[in-house]
Design an enzyme around this catalytic site. Sequence first.
Site, mmCIF file in Angstrom:
data_model
loop_
_atom_site.group_PDB
_atom_site.id
_atom_site.type_symbol
_atom_site.label_atom_id
_atom_site.label_comp_id
_atom_site.label_asym_id
_atom_site.label_seq_id
_atom_site.Cartn_x
_atom_site.Cartn_y
_atom_site.Cartn_z
ATOM 1 N N GLU A 183 3.054 1.755 -16.379
ATOM 2 C CA GLU A 183 1.716 2.456 -16.629
ATOM 3 C C GLU A 183 1.104 2.763 -15.183
ATOM 4 O O GLU A 183 0.501 3.851 -15.165
ATOM 5 C CB GLU A 183 0.793 1.364 -17.399
ATOM 6 C CG GLU A 183 -0.472 1.849 -17.856
ATOM 7 C CD GLU A 183 -1.368 0.957 -18.898
ATOM 8 O OE1 GLU A 183 -0.644 0.587 -19.845
ATOM 9 O OE2 GLU A 183 -2.249 0.958 -18.288
ATOM 10 N N ASP A 184 1.240 1.910 -14.401
ATOM 11 C CA ASP A 184 0.514 2.111 -13.055
ATOM 12 C C ASP A 184 1.327 2.205 -12.029
ATOM 13 O O ASP A 184 0.735 2.577 -10.749
ATOM 14 C CB ASP A 184 -0.354 0.775 -12.875
ATOM 15 C CG ASP A 184 -1.524 0.513 -13.836
ATOM 16 O OD1 ASP A 184 -1.732 1.610 -14.411
ATOM 17 O OD2 ASP A 184 -1.953 -0.493 -13.925
#
Length: 185
Positions: A66-67
Site C-alpha cells: 500500500e505505501d
Amino acid sequence: MTAEALLLVTRACDFAARRHVEIRRKGLAGEPYVNHLAEVAVLLAEATHGQDALLLAAGFLHDTIEDTPTTYEELETLFGPEVAALVAEVTDDKRLPKMERKRLQIETAAGKSERARLIKIADKTSNVRALVTTPPVDWDMQRLLEYVDWAERVVAQCRGLNQILEREFDLSAAQARAAIAGQSA
Ligand code: ZN
C-alpha cells in the site's frame, strides 16, 4: 519457534524497515513508520502466543504494497505465496478515493480470512493508540473521534476470533475517547 519461522519473521522485519525507511507516522512525534509495524507484529505475537510466524511476517509487511513500491510478486518470491496473499488481503486499492477506501474496509472486513482480520484489529489498535500518545498535528477533536468511530466499525466486522486482541483494541478505543473528551473539557 522453529529456525525456519524465525528466519521468516526476522527477514520480514528487515525488509519492512528498509522499505518504509523514508516514511514517518502522522503524529506529532513523527515516529519512524517501522514503530507501527513492530507494534502490530507484537500485538499479533502476544495474541497468538508466538505460534504463527506467517501472521507475524505479514504483520511486519502489511503496509508494504500500500505505501511503498513493493509488489505482490516480490513478496511472493521472498516470503512465499501465503504471506503475499495475506498482505494483499489487507491492502487498500489506492486508486480509489479515500472515503471509498474507508467504506470498503468496513464492508469487506467480515469476508476476509481469519489472519487478515487479526491484522486489521492489530493495525487499528496501533493507530488508535497513536491518537492518544502522539496525535496528528492538524486533526481537530471531530476528526479524532471520527477515526475512532471508523476503526470500531471495521473491528466490529473482525470479532469472534481472538479475545486478547479484541480486548486490547477496546481498551485503546476507550482510552482514546477519554483522552479526546479530556482535551475538549
Ligand atoms: Zn498499518
